[in-house]
Design an enzyme around this catalytic site. Structure first.
Site, PDB file in Angstrom:
ATOM      1  N   LEU A  59      14.088  42.166  38.207  1.00 65.47           N
ATOM      2  CA  LEU A  59      14.385  43.747  37.399  1.00 65.47           C
ATOM      3  C   LEU A  59      14.613  44.726  37.997  1.00 65.47           C
ATOM      4  CD1 LEU A  59      13.457  42.849  33.415  1.00 65.47           C
ATOM      5  CD2 LEU A  59      15.571  42.256  34.984  1.00 65.47           C
ATOM      6  N   GLY A  93      24.954  45.519  39.771  1.00 69.45           N
ATOM      7  CA  GLY A  93      26.326  45.770  39.867  1.00 69.45           C
ATOM      8  C   GLY A  93      27.102  46.945  38.411  1.00 69.45           C
ATOM      9  N   HIS A 120      11.392  27.764  37.460  1.00 72.39           N
ATOM     10  CA  HIS A 120      10.046  28.666  36.543  1.00 72.39           C
ATOM     11  C   HIS A 120       9.381  26.941  36.334  1.00 72.39           C
ATOM     12  CE1 HIS A 120       8.748  30.786  33.973  1.00 72.39           C
ATOM     13  NE2 HIS A 120       9.079  31.923  34.193  1.00 72.39           N
ATOM     14  N   GLY A 162      25.408  43.161  36.057  1.00 73.23           N
ATOM     15  CA  GLY A 162      24.609  42.691  35.460  1.00 73.23           C
ATOM     16  C   GLY A 162      23.780  44.667  35.592  1.00 73.23           C
ATOM     17  N   ARG A 207       4.344  31.208  40.236  1.00 72.47           N
ATOM     18  CA  ARG A 207       5.298  29.469  39.802  1.00 72.47           C
ATOM     19  C   ARG A 207       5.449  28.804  40.224  1.00 72.47           C
ATOM     20  NH1 ARG A 207      10.204  34.487  37.621  1.00 72.47           N
ATOM     21  NH2 ARG A 207       8.894  35.575  36.073  1.00 72.47           N
TER      22      ARG A 207
HETATM   23  C1  LIG Z   1      16.057  33.586  31.478  1.00 73.45           C
HETATM   24  C2  LIG Z   1      15.679  34.186  32.877  1.00 73.45           C
HETATM   25  C3  LIG Z   1      14.596  35.549  32.766  1.00 73.45           C
HETATM   26  C4  LIG Z   1      14.155  36.158  33.624  1.00 73.45           C
HETATM   27  N1  LIG Z   1      13.120  37.053  33.134  1.00 73.45           N
HETATM   28  C5  LIG Z   1      12.663  38.083  34.369  1.00 73.45           C
HETATM   29  C6  LIG Z   1      12.333  38.826  34.046  1.00 73.45           C
HETATM   30  O1  LIG Z   1      11.001  39.128  33.310  1.00 73.45           O
HETATM   31  N2  LIG Z   1      11.592  39.635  35.110  1.00 73.45           N
HETATM   32  C7  LIG Z   1      12.300  39.625  35.896  1.00 73.45           C
HETATM   33  O2  LIG Z   1      12.258  40.567  36.887  1.00 73.45           O
HETATM   34  N3  LIG Z   1      14.054  39.524  36.345  1.00 73.45           N
HETATM   35  C8  LIG Z   1      13.957  38.069  35.266  1.00 73.45           C
HETATM   36  N4  LIG Z   1      14.725  37.551  35.810  1.00 73.45           N
HETATM   37  C9  LIG Z   1      15.962  37.517  37.021  1.00 73.45           C
HETATM   38  C10 LIG Z   1      16.625  38.280  36.687  1.00 73.45           C
HETATM   39  O3  LIG Z   1      17.095  38.834  34.967  1.00 73.45           O
HETATM   40  C11 LIG Z   1      18.356  38.248  37.423  1.00 73.45           C
HETATM   41  O4  LIG Z   1      17.369  37.890  38.777  1.00 73.45           O
HETATM   42  C12 LIG Z   1      18.825  39.870  37.353  1.00 73.45           C
HETATM   43  O5  LIG Z   1      19.032  40.069  36.201  1.00 73.45           O
HETATM   44  C13 LIG Z   1      19.678  39.698  38.004  1.00 73.45           C
HETATM   45  O6  LIG Z   1      20.977  40.788  38.665  1.00 73.45           O
HETATM   46  P1  LIG Z   1      22.326  41.425  39.082  1.00 73.45           P
HETATM   47  O7  LIG Z   1      22.302  42.522  38.128  1.00 73.45           O
HETATM   48  O8  LIG Z   1      21.713  40.453  40.423  1.00 73.45           O
HETATM   49  O9  LIG Z   1      23.673  39.571  38.235  1.00 73.45           O
HETATM   50  P2  LIG Z   1      23.922  39.189  37.025  1.00 73.45           P
HETATM   51  O10 LIG Z   1      22.932  39.821  35.963  1.00 73.45           O
HETATM   52  O11 LIG Z   1      24.218  37.635  37.194  1.00 73.45           O
HETATM   53  O12 LIG Z   1      25.613  39.981  36.567  1.00 73.45           O
HETATM   54  C14 LIG Z   1      26.321  39.163  37.446  1.00 73.45           C
HETATM   55  C15 LIG Z   1      27.421  39.869  37.499  1.00 73.45           C
HETATM   56  O13 LIG Z   1      28.738  39.570  37.796  1.00 73.45           O
HETATM   57  C16 LIG Z   1      29.598  39.175  37.887  1.00 73.45           C
HETATM   58  N5  LIG Z   1      29.921  38.025  38.073  1.00 73.45           N
HETATM   59  C17 LIG Z   1      29.367  37.085  38.458  1.00 73.45           C
HETATM   60  N6  LIG Z   1      30.732  35.950  39.608  1.00 73.45           N
HETATM   61  C18 LIG Z   1      31.251  36.824  39.499  1.00 73.45           C
HETATM   62  C19 LIG Z   1      32.710  36.504  39.768  1.00 73.45           C
HETATM   63  N7  LIG Z   1      32.973  36.039  40.518  1.00 73.45           N
HETATM   64  N8  LIG Z   1      34.157  37.510  39.740  1.00 73.45           N
HETATM   65  C20 LIG Z   1      33.939  38.714  38.877  1.00 73.45           C
HETATM   66  N9  LIG Z   1      32.259  39.059  38.344  1.00 73.45           N
HETATM   67  C21 LIG Z   1      31.214  37.759  38.756  1.00 73.45           C
HETATM   68  C22 LIG Z   1      29.078  38.412  36.204  1.00 73.45           C
HETATM   69  O14 LIG Z   1      29.956  38.722  34.913  1.00 73.45           O
HETATM   70  C23 LIG Z   1      27.665  39.497  35.700  1.00 73.45           C
HETATM   71  O15 LIG Z   1      28.660  40.842  35.503  1.00 73.45           O
HETATM   72  C24 LIG Z   1      15.305  36.269  34.819  1.00 73.45           C
HETATM   73  C25 LIG Z   1      16.282  35.122  35.071  1.00 73.45           C
HETATM   74  C26 LIG Z   1      16.681  34.397  33.580  1.00 73.45           C
HETATM   75  C27 LIG Z   1      17.585  33.652  33.789  1.00 73.45           C
END
Ligand SMILES: Cc1cc2nc3c(=O)[nH]c(=O)nc-3n(C[C@H](O)[C@H](O)[C@H](O)COP(=O)(O)OP(=O)(O)OC[C@H]3O[C@@H](n4cnc5c(N)ncnc54)[C@H](O)[C@@H]3O)c2cc1C
Ligand code: HEM
Ligand code: SF4
Ligand code: FES
Lengths: 255, 213, 637
Positions: free
Chosen positions: C441, C45, C266, C42, C330
């Site tokens: 983000l 990562g 939310h 994500g 929220r």
């Molecule tokens: C619908 C929605 C809208 C949003 N809008 C906003 C916004 O407008 N502004 C904002 O700031 N935030 C927003 N958020 C929140 C934000 O998108 C997330 O908190 C953020 O993107 C999380 O990023 P991350 O890199 O931590 O994890 P993620 O993007 O969730 O990535 C997780 C990664 O880990 C991998 N993974 C997970 N478990 C395992 C496992 N067991 N083994 C191997 N790989 C694994 C997955 O494959 C993925 O690649 C929103 C969230 C949602 C749900």
């Protein structure tokens, strides 16, 4: 728009492509999907069928999905001959059952292309798309040391067009729908996104040559401008992006 | 020249060749049609056009060789593309429907193309590789078109050419990168006009011979 | 164990610079001798993998999906914050810091939040250079909007697809490093366990989701960026594969879990339709800029919204919070929607929805203006519900969206296991008890592009790391454990499907550990979950075998963890005898139903240490010190 005519629950006959692995022969198998609420999404309908299969100790239908809101590009199948089903600008996960009628027969097949091996049932290997991006679908900047974001003004129109192209979710429907299994819409979208922005200009030539070469190596077909891709693209990406790809290619190759 | 080969060998490169040679044919068709229209001017006008053409001598030979090369390139790249596209989807769909992009022209390009090739050979045998010592071209043409079967073949062939070009014309622009929301509708319109003009322009000639002369 | 946050001394604004200077550096030539595992692609990562590889480390990156570009970050709609002050409305690093601390209801670490605000500007520079097509003004400069009730316009956005565009940026940087061989990518892999050698994180065990192989990978450090655990609730706006398993396996290996009960609900999501429902869809919060929230004044009023006259409508947010109106944060908006529905004023078939009405906005600005702003959202809404929001008001209801809790990390983003770093939503660090819009983000990218690249260097340079190989006993034993568990799941052969259990867990969590909690409800939930867990391990039915593509098995493992983790959430909620941000305990509220914090006793991070299957976890406390802001009751009146 809705075909179910206000009926709340419908019964369907599904003919689903079942294939245990990439080098095994597959075939269509028939299932009944009964009492399907028309508010369900297509994938929720498959969930219901799968729950029943599991309870009856049969192998559930494998299909890819993740966000279920039309943005991750993970889902996709050819439904009654159309990639992502009958609705325009809609991914399979956003297709709702109200677009089907009671007693319809629904044929569900995986994306078919030499470049996409079937992993199981409706799940295919789309890593070729990643390989194309790895070949050059980026701007070579490392973290840090970048100038202030407002140093380079970008005309609003260019930014909007770049965004139109960048909306591609990499689902592969364009390739599935193309009579030639060509990946030109996908590649066109990516090349356009970067070529339209001043930041992408320095590498434009190298990028397009590399990406097209990779695309060809992956075994995709050749574009013959059938326009099926833009007709099924869930993000309605236009083939003007393919023309831009061609233009960029000519520029890179001859200038 | 390696770079050129690399480009030509790519899928886009082959398409470029297709487009350039195809457009070349379109230009040729246009000229050919313009010349043929002299038929409506009568026997003498047509014969004198033919003579003029032949008086060009070496230029004409160069043009003919050029056309031949174009034909080879168009056909060869067409075959490669067609073959590549067959291979790209080894397993067909059980059910496949158009989502509204394809047209009759686009669906049938390889087949109409192949038919055009057959026709061109037939056409050249009829009018080009014939003994012209004791006769004028007008007579040859008139002879040929007195036979309804010939007329039928010619009209059918012109239909096929029209279909081929109805997709080929705009498609060539798209392949060359000339697609813009502003002027693409114009190109598409031209594409239809051009295929109609070619189809009808050539297609009426045999009818003219059969019924009017 | 005493929790040491490793926050450097000195004035707030100089802490990070000073820390950067104090961190040991890895000699450039030595970087290629280090292997780093990054789990997750994500924003957190993806950006971390790319940046670490750019610096010269050898990176192995893992994700569940078939492509790194599909990580759940792709779904974020609204935007990303930065303190650029491009709008000239008085924004600054300090203001962004302050808003974020206040928004988090004073339950986050000051120093972390300040650093986040500091690097926020670099993120925008970075993303623009990568080609992220942010919205622009006619003059070609970047456009901003105000978001989530902020008083300044500091949110950068790319239509309603900001997360997608940012992720494509990170993904393309990652792709570039894959191409040069610095990152080795493993897609369709599920991380199932963490491997420790001599107490340090040295590797992971994964299952290859295509052929079922159990694989082991060794490295010098492990970075988890596996996202949030919202799916504990079954229905959430998270993607279907979002899970807690990776983080939970680290927790079981000794990493402390911080504040698990902080869940963000939310306010603007499409309401639930039926039991078959598999996920909830978010409607961007930006809709509240123009939409007016209301319910019928009289409970049980089932008339069509068009037939309810103005005088019989209750615009409850506007009435109750005159200065913020529909734009309250929220947690406040969500709780009030629930309050209305609890009073029987909910609308729609289920009575679990409120109206979000654009009639006045359309009348004021014209349909075109509204269509330009929200057209794609309206279209999405219509696709799902078959209702046209231009004509009838939208129906919305709160849904689980984000989890502020996560693995405990220090200022270096390292967990309590040496060598295990945690980034993005998977850690707990920056949002306190409630996250403001457009800041997740920002945090994910800050962690990945601008923090971990330096702090991990400090660890690697300052730690003696013995050679390890996947042939070592530790790796073999962990892989065996994983196999045993899979075998166990497959062999139960019960009568209920995995989804069935998950749905039941979701109901328990939503009912008792959702928007409003009570000690009584939580205690009940604790017992229910214990029972559910017992039944799961006796009665679950997982189809197929372990050596094939098997989605039923994938889910089974995740749900098994969700069930155990759900209990941890409940325990944490029980222990936090106050209300703050996303944790609202009805026993602690003001007379006007607002959250009542207890700063005396609960101004701390609750960090839980696993103590074995049958025991309750050990509680650890990291006290929070606020030297730069004064703690006030949040008021949006
Ligand atoms: C619908 C929605 C809208 C949003 N809008 C906003 C916004 O407008 N502004 C904002 O700031 N935030 C927003 N958020 C929140 C934000 O998108 C997330 O908190 C953020 O993107 C999380 O990023 P991350 O890199 O931590 O994890 P993620 O993007 O969730 O990535 C997780 C990664 O880990 C991998 N993974 C997970 N478990 C395992 C496992 N067991 N083994 C191997 N790989 C694994 C997955 O494959 C993925 O690649 C929103 C969230 C949602 C749900
Ligand atoms: C009068 C003769 C011909 C004309 C005017 C003509 C014209 C064209 C044009 C303009 C194109 C479009 C190129 C593009 O899409 O970029 C084209 C494509 C094509 N032509 Fe022809 N052509 C002629 C003869 C032939 C012959 C003899 C063959 C084959 C044996 C042929 C086969 C094809 C094929 C296969 C294509 C590719 C279709 C595609 O890529 O869209 N054509 N032609
Ligand atoms: S161009 Fe459209 S159809 Fe093709 S991959 Fe992108 S989103 Fe999917
Ligand atoms: S599941 Fe993400 S686009 Fe359909």
């Amino acid at each position: 728009m809705t075909r179910s005519n206000g009926k709340k629950n419908i019964n369907l006959t599904l003919k689903v492509w079942r294939q245990v692995g990439s080098d095994v022969k597959g075939r269509l198998e028939t299932y009944q999907a009964n009492n399907i609420s028309t508010d369900m999404s297509f994938l929720e309908m498959l969930d219901v069928v799968n729950e029943e299969l599991i309870i009856n100790h049969r192998d559930p239908i494998a299909f890819d999905h993740d966000c279920r809101e039309g943005i991750c590009g993970m889902c996709g199948a050819v439904v009654n001959g159309r990639a992502h089903g009958p609705e325009k600008g809609t991914t399979l996960c956003q297709l709702h059952m109200r677009h089907f009628s009671d007693r319809d027969t629904v044929i569900i097949e995986p994306w078919r292309s030499r470049a996409f091996k079937i992993i199981k049932d409706l799940v295919v290997d789309r890593s070729a798309l990643d390989a194309i991006i790895q070949a050059g679908g980026y701007i070579s900047v490392s973290a840090g040391g970048t100038p202030d974001a407002n140093v380079i003004p970008v005309p609003q129109e260019a930014a909007e067009k770049a965004m139109d192209a960048a909306a591609c979710i990499g689902c592969g429907a364009c390739i599935a729908a193309c009579p030639n299994a060509s990946a030109m819409l996908f590649v066109g979208a990516k090349v356009s996104h970067l070529a339209l922005l001043p930041q992408g200009a320095p590498e434009a030539a190298r990028r397009v040559l590399k990406m097209v070469q990779k695309m060809d190596d992956c075994g995709f077909g050749n574009c013959t401008n059938e326009r099926e891709c833009e007709a099924v693209c869930p993000k309605e990406i236009s083939i003007t992006n393919i023309a831009r790809l061609n233009r960029e290619y000519i520029k890179a190759g001859f200038l | 020249m390696n770079w050129l080969l690399d480009i030509i060998e790519s899928s886009i490169g082959k398409k470029l060749l297709m487009a350039l040679t195809g457009l070349g044919f379109c230009v040729f068709l246009f000229g050919h049609l313009a010349g043929n229209l002299t038929i409506y001017g009568g026997k003498d006008a047509f014969n004198s056009y033919a003579e003029h053409l032949h008086s060009l001598g070496p230029i004409l030979t160069v043009a003919e060789i050029g056309l031949l090369i174009f034909a080879m390139v168009h056909i060869l790249s067409g075959i490669f593309l067609f073959w590549g596209n067959l291979k790209a989807r080894p397993q067909r769909y059980v059910m496949k429907k158009s989502a509204g992009g394809r047209t009759i022209g686009s669906r049938t390009m390889p087949y109409t193309g192949f038919l055009v090739l057959l026709f061109v050979i037939f056409h050249l045998m009829n009018f080009h590789f014939v003994d012209k010592t004791n006769t004028t071209i007008f007579q040859i043409v008139q002879n040929a078109f007195s036979d309804p079967i010939y007329v039928g073949i010619y009209i059918a062939a012109m239909l096929v050419v029209g279909i081929h070009v109805s997709h080929g014309f705009w498609s060539a622009f798209q392949t060359l990168g000339a697609n813009h929301p502003k002027y693409m509708p114009l190109i598409k319109g031209l594409s239809i006009c051009f295929s109609l003009i070619v189809g009808m322009g050539f297609g009426f000639l045999p009818i003219y011979f059969l019924f009017m002369l | 164990m005493q929790l040491d946050s490793k926050v450097p001394g000195g004035p707030l604004s100089e802490k990070w610079d000073k820390h950067l200077f104090d961190l040991k550096l890895v000699n450039p030539a030595n970087k290629r001798k280090f292997e780093i595992i990054v789990v997750g692609t994500g924003l957190a990562g993806g950006s971390a993998s790319a940046t670490l590889a750019e610096l010269g480390y050898n990176v192995k990156t893992f994700c569940i999906q078939d492509s790194p570009r599909r990580a759940h970050s792709i779904a974020a709609q609204g935007g990303i914050n930065a303190a650029k002050n491009y709008s000239n409305d008085g924004d600054s690093v300090w203001r962004l810091f302050y808003d974020t601390v206040k928004g988090g209801d004073y339950r986050s670490r000051e120093a972390n939040v300040y650093r986040l605000a500091q690097v926020s500007n670099n993120i925008i520079d970075q993303c623009v250079a990568q080609g992220v097509p942010f919205a622009r003004e006619y003059g070609g400069l970047l456009a901003n909007r105000s978001f989530g009730g902020a008083q300044v316009s500091r949110t950068f956005y790319a239509r309603g697809q900001t997360g997608q565009q940012l992720l494509i940026g990170a993904y393309s940087a990652l792709s570039r490093q894959i191409a040069v061989g610095k990152v080795k990518l493993f897609t369709r892999r599920d991380m199932l366990d963490l491997v420790l050698v001599n107490g340090k994180a040295r590797g992971i065990v994964t299952r290859n989701l295509v052929n079922g192989n159990i694989e082991t990978h060794a490295a010098d450090a492990v970075v988890l960026a596996t996202g949030g655990y919202g799916n504990t609730f079954y229905l959430s706006t998270n993607a279907m594969a979002s899970n807690v398993s990776a983080a939970y396996s680290a927790y079981k290996k000794g990493a402390f879990f911080a504040n698990p009960c902080y869940t963000q609900i939310h306010p603007t999501c499409i309401p639930v339709h039926g039991t078959y429902q598999s996920k909830l869809t978010l409607m961007s919060e930006s809709l509240r800029n123009d939409g007016r929230v209301w319910v019928p004044r009289n409970p049980g009023d089932k008339r069509h919204p068009g037939q309810i006259p103005e005088s019989e409508r209750d615009y409850y947010l506007e009435n109750k919070y005159p200065s913020f109106g529909n734009l309250v944060p929220r947690d406040v908006a969500s709780r009030n929607a629930k309050l209305q529905c609890d009073q029987g004023k909910g609308v729609g078939e289920t009575g679990l929805a409120v109206y979000l009405d654009f009639k006045d906005a359309i009348q004021r600005d014209g349909k075109d203006v509204i269509a330009k702003k929200y057209g794609n959202l309206f279209q999405m809404y219509e696709k799902i519900t078959a209702d046209n929001p231009y004509e009838t008001p939208m129906m919305i209801y709160p849904a689980v969206h984000y989890t502020m809790g996560g693995l405990w990390v220090d200022y270096n983003l390292m967990s309590t296991i040496p060598g295990l770093f945690v980034l993005g939503e998977a850690n707990f660090s920056d949002h306190g008890a409630n996250r403001l819009g457009a800041s997740a983000l920002m945090q994910g990218l800050a962690d990945g592009y601008f923090i971990i690249p330096y702090t991990i260097g400090g660890y690697l340079a300052g730690t003696k790391l013995e050679k390890v190989s996947t042939d070592d006993a530790g790796f073999k034993a962990t892989a065996e454990d994983v196999k045993t568990r899979i075998q166990k799941l497959l062999s139960i052969g019960g009568k209920r499907t995995v989804d069935d259990f998950h749905r039941q867990l979701g109901n328990i969590m939503w009912e008792y550990c959702g928007m409003a909690r009570t000690a009584k409800g939580l205690t009940k939930a604790k017992n229910l979950i214990t029972e559910l867990r017992a039944e799961f391990w006796e009665n679950v039915l997982v189809s197929g075998s372990g050596d094939q593509f098997n989605q039923s098995l994938e889910k089974a493992g995740r749900v098994a963890d969700f069930i155990e983790f759900g209990k941890l959430m409940v325990l944490d909620a029980l222990a936090r005898k106050e209300s703050c941000g996303g944790h609202f305990n009805e026993d602690y509220q003001t007379e006007e139903n607002e959250a009542k914090r207890d700063d005396e006793s609960f101004c701390h991070v609750a960090a839980w240490e696993y103590a074995g299957e049958e025991n309750e976890p050990n509680f650890h406390k990291e006290a929070l010190h606020f030297e730069n802001v004064t703690l006030t009751q949040r008021s949006y009146k």
